[in-house]
Write a protein that holds these residues in place. Structure first.
Motif, PDB file in Angstrom:
ATOM      1  N   GLU A  22      43.261  54.830  40.748  1.00 13.48           N
ATOM      2  CA  GLU A  22      44.056  53.756  41.371  1.00 13.48           C
ATOM      3  C   GLU A  22      43.397  52.388  41.229  1.00 13.48           C
ATOM      4  O   GLU A  22      43.474  51.542  42.123  1.00 13.48           O
ATOM      5  N   LYS A  23      42.753  52.184  40.077  1.00 18.19           N
ATOM      6  CA  LYS A  23      42.212  50.860  39.792  1.00 18.19           C
ATOM      7  C   LYS A  23      43.364  49.899  39.519  1.00 18.19           C
ATOM      8  O   LYS A  23      44.413  50.298  39.000  1.00 18.19           O
ATOM      9  N   ALA A  24      43.170  48.635  39.862  1.00 18.91           N
ATOM     10  CA  ALA A  24      44.201  47.626  39.608  1.00 18.91           C
ATOM     11  C   ALA A  24      44.421  47.479  38.105  1.00 18.91           C
ATOM     12  O   ALA A  24      43.504  47.698  37.299  1.00 18.91           O
ATOM     13  N   GLU A  25      45.641  47.120  37.728  1.00 18.00           N
ATOM     14  CA  GLU A  25      45.985  46.976  36.308  1.00 18.00           C
ATOM     15  C   GLU A  25      45.043  46.012  35.599  1.00 18.00           C
ATOM     16  O   GLU A  25      44.597  46.267  34.475  1.00 18.00           O
ATOM     17  N   ALA A  26      44.742  44.896  36.270  1.00 17.38           N
ATOM     18  CA  ALA A  26      43.846  43.892  35.666  1.00 17.38           C
ATOM     19  C   ALA A  26      42.453  44.468  35.467  1.00 17.38           C
ATOM     20  O   ALA A  26      41.777  44.169  34.469  1.00 17.38           O
ATOM     21  N   THR A  27      41.997  45.300  36.413  1.00 10.57           N
ATOM     22  CA  THR A  27      40.679  45.930  36.299  1.00 10.57           C
ATOM     23  C   THR A  27      40.638  46.889  35.125  1.00 10.57           C
ATOM     24  O   THR A  27      39.676  46.907  34.348  1.00 10.57           O
ATOM     25  N   LEU A  32      38.715  48.299  29.687  1.00 11.86           N
ATOM     26  CA  LEU A  32      39.028  48.730  28.327  1.00 11.86           C
ATOM     27  C   LEU A  32      38.681  47.644  27.310  1.00 11.86           C
ATOM     28  O   LEU A  32      38.214  47.934  26.210  1.00 11.86           O
ATOM     29  N   ARG A  33      38.901  46.389  27.666  1.00 14.80           N
ATOM     30  CA  ARG A  33      38.557  45.275  26.773  1.00 14.80           C
ATOM     31  C   ARG A  33      37.054  45.233  26.525  1.00 14.80           C
ATOM     32  O   ARG A  33      36.605  45.070  25.383  1.00 14.80           O
ATOM     33  N   ASP A  34      36.278  45.406  27.592  1.00 21.09           N
ATOM     34  CA  ASP A  34      34.813  45.407  27.457  1.00 21.09           C
ATOM     35  C   ASP A  34      34.347  46.610  26.639  1.00 21.09           C
ATOM     36  O   ASP A  34      33.428  46.504  25.818  1.00 21.09           O
ATOM     37  N   LEU A  35      34.977  47.757  26.873  1.00 24.63           N
ATOM     38  CA  LEU A  35      34.595  48.967  26.137  1.00 24.63           C
ATOM     39  C   LEU A  35      34.905  48.819  24.652  1.00 24.63           C
ATOM     40  O   LEU A  35      34.123  49.248  23.793  1.00 24.63           O
ATOM     41  N   ARG A  36      36.028  48.192  24.341  1.00 24.36           N
ATOM     42  CA  ARG A  36      36.389  47.992  22.928  1.00 24.36           C
ATOM     43  C   ARG A  36      35.459  46.971  22.272  1.00 24.36           C
ATOM     44  O   ARG A  36      35.212  47.038  21.064  1.00 24.36           O
ATOM     45  N   SER A  37      34.941  46.021  23.054  1.00 22.91           N
ATOM     46  CA  SER A  37      33.956  45.080  22.513  1.00 22.91           C
ATOM     47  C   SER A  37      32.701  45.842  22.095  1.00 22.91           C
ATOM     48  O   SER A  37      32.113  45.572  21.041  1.00 22.91           O
ATOM     49  N   PHE A  38      32.321  46.802  22.926  1.00 21.58           N
ATOM     50  CA  PHE A  38      31.165  47.638  22.581  1.00 21.58           C
ATOM     51  C   PHE A  38      31.477  48.497  21.353  1.00 21.58           C
ATOM     52  O   PHE A  38      30.641  48.659  20.464  1.00 21.58           O
ATOM     53  N   GLY A 136      46.694  32.039  48.271  1.00 26.66           N
ATOM     54  CA  GLY A 136      45.429  32.639  47.841  1.00 26.66           C
ATOM     55  C   GLY A 136      45.574  33.992  47.173  1.00 26.66           C
ATOM     56  O   GLY A 136      44.592  34.713  47.012  1.00 26.66           O
ATOM     57  N   ILE A 137      46.786  34.341  46.747  1.00 28.89           N
ATOM     58  CA  ILE A 137      46.985  35.644  46.116  1.00 28.89           C
ATOM     59  C   ILE A 137      46.459  35.652  44.684  1.00 28.89           C
ATOM     60  O   ILE A 137      46.198  34.603  44.097  1.00 28.89           O
ATOM     61  N   ARG A 138      46.304  36.858  44.138  1.00 31.02           N
ATOM     62  CA  ARG A 138      45.993  37.025  42.714  1.00 31.02           C
ATOM     63  C   ARG A 138      47.289  36.865  41.928  1.00 31.02           C
ATOM     64  O   ARG A 138      48.385  37.162  42.441  1.00 31.02           O
ATOM     65  N   VAL A 139      47.182  36.452  40.676  1.00 33.65           N
ATOM     66  CA  VAL A 139      48.385  36.274  39.864  1.00 33.65           C
ATOM     67  C   VAL A 139      49.130  37.606  39.712  1.00 33.65           C
ATOM     68  O   VAL A 139      50.360  37.634  39.645  1.00 33.65           O
ATOM     69  N   PRO A 198      59.543  41.320  36.257  1.00 29.51           N
ATOM     70  CA  PRO A 198      58.485  40.434  36.776  1.00 29.51           C
ATOM     71  C   PRO A 198      57.761  39.721  35.643  1.00 29.51           C
ATOM     72  O   PRO A 198      57.388  40.345  34.646  1.00 29.51           O
ATOM     73  N   ILE A 199      57.579  38.420  35.774  1.00 27.10           N
ATOM     74  CA  ILE A 199      56.952  37.628  34.723  1.00 27.10           C
ATOM     75  C   ILE A 199      55.497  38.057  34.540  1.00 27.10           C
ATOM     76  O   ILE A 199      54.788  38.345  35.511  1.00 27.10           O
ATOM     77  N   GLY A 200      55.036  38.128  33.292  1.00 29.03           N
ATOM     78  CA  GLY A 200      53.688  38.600  32.991  1.00 29.03           C
ATOM     79  C   GLY A 200      52.633  37.515  33.125  1.00 29.03           C
ATOM     80  O   GLY A 200      52.928  36.324  32.999  1.00 29.03           O
ATOM     81  N   ARG A 201      51.392  37.929  33.360  1.00 26.79           N
ATOM     82  CA  ARG A 201      50.296  36.976  33.553  1.00 26.79           C
ATOM     83  C   ARG A 201      50.027  36.144  32.302  1.00 26.79           C
ATOM     84  O   ARG A 201      49.682  34.967  32.395  1.00 26.79           O
ATOM     85  N   SER A 202      50.198  36.736  31.108  1.00 23.47           N
ATOM     86  CA  SER A 202      49.931  35.993  29.877  1.00 23.47           C
ATOM     87  C   SER A 202      50.926  34.846  29.711  1.00 23.47           C
ATOM     88  O   SER A 202      50.572  33.765  29.243  1.00 23.47           O
ATOM     89  N   GLN A 203      52.160  35.082  30.106  1.00 27.70           N
ATOM     90  CA  GLN A 203      53.179  34.030  30.028  1.00 27.70           C
ATOM     91  C   GLN A 203      52.861  32.910  31.022  1.00 27.70           C
ATOM     92  O   GLN A 203      52.992  31.721  30.697  1.00 27.70           O
ATOM     93  N   ILE A 204      52.440  33.286  32.217  1.00 27.08           N
ATOM     94  CA  ILE A 204      52.069  32.290  33.228  1.00 27.08           C
ATOM     95  C   ILE A 204      50.879  31.475  32.743  1.00 27.08           C
ATOM     96  O   ILE A 204      50.855  30.247  32.845  1.00 27.08           O
TER      97      ILE A 204
END
Length: 278
Positions: A22-27, A32-38, A136-139, A198-204
């Motif tokens: 139940e990790k947040a989608e952003a987490t 995964l991004r960090d793991l792929r960098s490795f 003060g919410i997260r995007v 729902p509008i995506g964070r990349s678009q925002i």
């Protein structure tokens, strides 16, 4: 489960594990991004302590910030533990605790107002900026702002296994309900795209960056998280209640909240000068 090679199958299984945790989608995206960098660095795929140490050294040579390196280390350490290879885990870099933030990275209230002026003809984006900075919410939590929630005057946010209540300022409720009526949004999320999703964070993110030139604000300062930090600094400047602020922001540790309310070097110097000891 123990493995000697990093494969795409393992990465996918790690993603499923994070979802089940139940990790947040952003987490999940960040891990995964960090793991792929490795994985990109370790093209051979073989998992050895020499490889992980070399990756850490590579990040240092590339002049990554200490905080960024430690964040990436935490991500890949989580993966190593998942596959039963604790022997590959890396130690975080030690860093002296910062006592003030860099002014060139912080969004000021005046700059925030200029962004709103630049977004005058973009009602959805303007309201997104005001909603994040005004609560003060997260995007990623914008999707919880629904017509039904606005009518109740509060938003219930499910994040990281916790339920958090956000009270919406009356003025913002009126603005958002007026926008929903004009857009013929009768129920569900207020901030949606052309597909009514729902509008995506990349678009925002992209839309906010596009405002920078017109608003005369450095683009390096303009991103959703900086709006959240401006809310935190403004709230603390008035209330001086860090525990309450931590609850509002959804922080498990007050130490995280302390980073948000750090003053800039200029403000820190001004406070020292007020002591009158020189």
């Amino acid at each position: 489960m123990s493995s000697s090679r990093l494969t795409e199958e393992l990465i996918n299984r790690f993603r499923i594990y994070l979802v089940h945790e139940e990790k947040a989608e952003a987490t999940i995206e960040k891990y995964l991004r960090d793991l792929r960098s490795f994985a990109d660095f370790n093209k051979e795929g073989e998992l050895t302590k020499e490889k992980t140490l070399a990756f850490k050294e590579h990040l240092l040579k590339e002049n990554y910030a200490v905080r960024s390196i430690n964040s990436m280390i935490a991500s890949i350490n989580s993966f190593f533990k998942f596959i039963g290879r604790n022997d590959l885990c890396l130690k975080a870099l030690k860093q002296q605790k910062e006592i003030y933030s860099k002014a060139e990275k912080e969004l000021s209230k005046a700059e925030y107002q200029r962004l709103l002026q630049a977004a005058e003809e973009k009602p959805q984006l303007r309201l997104i900026i005001q909603t994040i900075c005004g609560t003060g919410i997260r995007v990623s939590e914008l999707c919880y702002f629904t017509v039904e929630a606005l009518q109740k005057g509060e938003v219930l946010i499910h994040c990281k296994g916790k339920l958090r209540q956000i009270l919406i300022p009356g003025k913002l409720i009126k603005m958002l309900l007026r926008y929903a009526k004009l857009q013929k949004i009768k129920n569900g999320p207020i901030f949606i795209n052309k597909k009514r999703e729902p509008i995506g964070r990349s678009q925002i993110w992209a839309q906010m960056k596009a405002l920078c030139r017109e608003a005369a604000v450095d683009s390096k300062k303009v991103f959703p998280h900086n709006l959240r930090k401006l809310f935190a600094r403004t709230f603390y400047g008035i209330e001086k209640d860090i525990a309450k602020l931590a609850d509002i922001l959804g922080h498990s540790s007050i130490n995280t909240t302390r980073i948000y309310i750090m003053t800039t070097g200029t403000e820190h110097r001004r406070k020292i000068e007020r002591l009158g000891l020189i």
